[in-house]
Design an enzyme around this catalytic site. Structure first.
Site, mmCIF file in Angstrom:
data_model
loop_
_atom_site.group_PDB
_atom_site.id
_atom_site.type_symbol
_atom_site.label_atom_id
_atom_site.label_comp_id
_atom_site.label_asym_id
_atom_site.label_seq_id
_atom_site.Cartn_x
_atom_site.Cartn_y
_atom_site.Cartn_z
ATOM 1 N N ASN A 103 0.859 -1.190 0.000
ATOM 2 C CA ASN A 103 0.000 0.000 0.000
ATOM 3 C C ASN A 103 0.900 1.246 0.000
ATOM 4 O OD1 ASN A 103 -1.445 2.268 1.025
ATOM 5 N ND2 ASN A 103 -3.095 0.904 1.652
ATOM 6 N N ASP A 105 -0.076 4.482 -0.140
ATOM 7 C CA ASP A 105 -0.747 5.738 0.254
ATOM 8 C C ASP A 105 0.207 6.737 0.898
ATOM 9 O OD1 ASP A 105 -3.082 4.549 -0.520
ATOM 10 O OD2 ASP A 105 -3.870 4.247 1.508
ATOM 11 N N HIS A 106 1.061 6.232 1.782
ATOM 12 C CA HIS A 106 1.831 7.185 2.585
ATOM 13 C C HIS A 106 3.080 7.704 1.886
ATOM 14 C CE1 HIS A 106 -1.165 6.975 5.515
ATOM 15 N NE2 HIS A 106 -1.052 5.664 5.632
ATOM 16 N N ARG A 143 4.562 18.640 0.989
ATOM 17 C CA ARG A 143 5.234 19.795 0.399
ATOM 18 C C ARG A 143 4.553 20.274 -0.890
ATOM 19 N NH1 ARG A 143 10.444 21.250 2.353
ATOM 20 N NH2 ARG A 143 10.140 21.107 4.588
ATOM 21 N N HIS A 176 -5.490 3.737 -1.707
ATOM 22 C CA HIS A 176 -6.818 4.134 -1.209
ATOM 23 C C HIS A 176 -7.128 5.541 -1.704
ATOM 24 C CE1 HIS A 176 -9.575 4.473 2.614
ATOM 25 N NE2 HIS A 176 -10.202 4.783 1.507
ATOM 26 N N ARG A 201 -9.221 8.294 -1.157
ATOM 27 C CA ARG A 201 -10.196 8.750 -0.159
ATOM 28 C C ARG A 201 -10.997 9.908 -0.713
ATOM 29 N NH1 ARG A 201 -8.908 6.721 5.280
ATOM 30 N NH2 ARG A 201 -10.598 8.053 5.949
ATOM 31 N N ARG A 207 -6.687 12.904 0.678
ATOM 32 C CA ARG A 207 -5.606 13.349 1.573
ATOM 33 C C ARG A 207 -4.251 12.770 1.188
ATOM 34 N NH1 ARG A 207 -7.231 10.201 7.097
ATOM 35 N NH2 ARG A 207 -9.204 11.244 6.694
ATOM 36 N N HIS A 208 -4.240 11.651 0.481
ATOM 37 C CA HIS A 208 -2.940 11.144 0.002
ATOM 38 C C HIS A 208 -3.002 10.838 -1.493
ATOM 39 C CE1 HIS A 208 -5.010 7.520 1.360
ATOM 40 N NE2 HIS A 208 -4.696 7.698 2.627
ATOM 41 N N GLU A 233 -8.546 0.677 -3.090
ATOM 42 C CA GLU A 233 -9.421 0.748 -1.901
ATOM 43 C C GLU A 233 -10.282 1.983 -2.037
ATOM 44 O OE1 GLU A 233 -7.006 0.977 1.539
ATOM 45 O OE2 GLU A 233 -6.151 -0.989 1.249
ATOM 46 N N THR A 241 -7.185 6.675 9.975
ATOM 47 C CA THR A 241 -7.049 5.573 9.027
ATOM 48 C C THR A 241 -8.351 4.785 9.079
ATOM 49 O OG1 THR A 241 -5.724 3.629 8.444
ATOM 50 C CG2 THR A 241 -5.933 4.116 10.792
ATOM 51 N N THR A 242 -8.455 3.705 8.284
ATOM 52 C CA THR A 242 -9.703 2.940 8.262
ATOM 53 C C THR A 242 -9.832 2.190 9.581
ATOM 54 O OG1 THR A 242 -9.226 2.663 5.925
ATOM 55 C CG2 THR A 242 -11.087 1.436 6.799
ATOM 56 N N GLU A 259 -11.433 -9.043 2.876
ATOM 57 C CA GLU A 259 -10.154 -8.702 3.504
ATOM 58 C C GLU A 259 -10.435 -8.532 4.987
ATOM 59 O OE1 GLU A 259 -7.436 -6.135 1.558
ATOM 60 O OE2 GLU A 259 -6.619 -5.361 3.437
ATOM 61 N N HIS A 300 -3.992 -4.386 7.650
ATOM 62 C CA HIS A 300 -4.117 -3.217 8.513
ATOM 63 C C HIS A 300 -3.231 -3.359 9.746
ATOM 64 C CE1 HIS A 300 -5.533 0.455 10.261
ATOM 65 N NE2 HIS A 300 -6.136 0.713 9.133
ATOM 66 N N GLY A 301 -2.254 -2.470 9.817
ATOM 67 C CA GLY A 301 -1.392 -2.385 10.992
ATOM 68 C C GLY A 301 -0.298 -3.435 11.057
ATOM 69 N N GLY A 325 0.962 -1.344 4.336
ATOM 70 C CA GLY A 325 1.415 -0.045 3.864
ATOM 71 C C GLY A 325 2.205 0.764 4.853
ATOM 72 N N HIS A 326 1.532 1.242 5.908
ATOM 73 C CA HIS A 326 2.135 2.238 6.786
ATOM 74 C C HIS A 326 3.483 1.784 7.343
ATOM 75 C CE1 HIS A 326 2.667 4.573 10.535
ATOM 76 N NE2 HIS A 326 2.210 5.556 9.773
HETATM 77 N N1 PXP Z 1 -6.130 -2.948 3.877
HETATM 78 C C1 PXP Z 1 -7.073 -1.995 3.933
HETATM 79 C C2 PXP Z 1 -8.443 -2.328 3.473
HETATM 80 C C3 PXP Z 1 -6.777 -0.686 4.410
HETATM 81 O O1 PXP Z 1 -7.751 0.239 4.482
HETATM 82 C C4 PXP Z 1 -5.450 -0.398 4.776
HETATM 83 C C5 PXP Z 1 -5.102 0.988 5.216
HETATM 84 O O2 PXP Z 1 -5.296 1.864 4.162
HETATM 85 C C6 PXP Z 1 -4.489 -1.420 4.667
HETATM 86 C C7 PXP Z 1 -4.853 -2.695 4.241
HETATM 87 C C8 PXP Z 1 -3.057 -1.194 5.020
HETATM 88 O O3 PXP Z 1 -2.951 -0.869 6.364
HETATM 89 P P1 PXP Z 1 -1.552 -0.360 6.937
HETATM 90 O O4 PXP Z 1 -1.236 0.907 6.195
HETATM 91 O O5 PXP Z 1 -1.828 -0.151 8.376
HETATM 92 O O6 PXP Z 1 -0.543 -1.429 6.653
#
Ligand code: PXP
Length: 256
Positions: A15, A17-18, A26, A51, A53, A57-58, A78, A108-109, A159, A198-199, A220-221
């Site tokens: 992922n 996104d970040h 910036r 994602h 959104r 935001r990203h 997403e 976050t979600t 998921e 997630h996480g 992702g994060h």
């Molecule tokens: N899966 C889904 C459906 C999510 O919404 C996210 C966060 O955007 C992730 C996976 C990835 O989560 P993380 O960034 O915490 O790894």
């Protein structure tokens, strides 16, 4: 697929996104999420997750267009199950769409989609995306009733939200892992592909990767954070290693 004879570790969707969060800080073009997708591909990732959104935001609309057009890896988009997002998905036709709940104020979600309570609203969105050949997954909390409803709604996959498992410690984490196992088993019984995310980080990914029904992890994060120290390619390679180790450990335990 037996527990011992799992054919391969789960796919890793990265992922990005970040990477876009950092870029947007910036307001310019650096760092570029498409470059991150290319590095992910070189490092052995199986897919890219992004994602879009509502508040952009990203990831932005233009990122989605470039990722679909120029990345070699399949895109898992997403998005909220809104009319606007549905239109965008149908225009770009990513490989997959993961429907997520979305609240503007959240960082976050925060929780899974309520497939049971929102079935009427979700059904036409799932139908339209599936008819366009897009694989639809529903991001749900690890509850068998939510998984069963995803199957009734004819989703391709679920998921499972791993946030609670990652945040918990000790016996509570063990219980959260058990809920993930039960829900993954329900997904298999219902004929759904099972993904999770997630996480997740280096310390938490192994036991989730070891659940035999889970065939895809979206992370992702942690990877983007770790990229600051290790570089993105190395962070992804180490994550793949942890995933493989989790699967191997489970296989050994099952044989003993
Ligand atoms: N899966 C889904 C459906 C999510 O919404 C996210 C966060 O955007 C992730 C996976 C990835 O989560 P993380 O960034 O915490 O790894």
């Amino acid at each position: 697929m037996s527990e011992v004879g799992r054919e391969r570790p789960p796919r890793l969707g990265v992922n990005i996104d970040h990477v876009a969060t950092l870029r947007n800080a910036r307001g310019g073009e650096h760092p570029d999420p498409l470059r991150a997708a290319r590095i992910a591909e070189e490092a052995g990732a199986d897919g890219i997750t992004a994602h879009l959104r509502e508040d952009r935001r990203h990831i932005r609309d233009a990122d989605i267009a470039r990722l679909v057009r120029e990345s070699l890896l399949a895109l898992n988009l997403e998005m909220a199950a809104s009319e606007e997002m549905c239109r965008i998905a149908l225009a770009h036709r990513p490989h997959a769409v993961c429907l997520v709940p979305e609240r503007r104020q959240e960082l976050t979600t925060e929780g899974g989609l309520d497939a049971v309570g929102g079935a009427e609203r979700l059904a036409p969105v799932i139908g339209a995306l599936s008819a366009a050949g897009i694989r639809v997954s529903l991001f749900v909390d690890p509850e068998p009733a939510q998984v069963a409803m995803a199957a009734r709604l004819k989703a391709f996959a679920v998921e499972l939200h791993t946030g609670r498992y990652c945040d918990a410690e000790g016996a509570e984490r063990a219980r959260a892992l058990e809920r993930l196992r039960e829900s993954a088993g329900e997904a298999r019984r219902q004929g759904l592909e099972c993904h999770a995310g997630h996480g997740l980080g280096f310390e938490t990914v192994g036991p989730v990767a070891a659940i035999p029904e889970i065939v895809e992890l979206n992370i992702g994060h942690f990877l983007v954070g770790e990229a600051v120290f290790l570089g993105l390619g190395e962070a992804i390679r180490r994550m793949r290693q942890r995933i493989a180790e989790g699967c191997a450990l489970k296989a050994r335990q099952t044989r003993q």
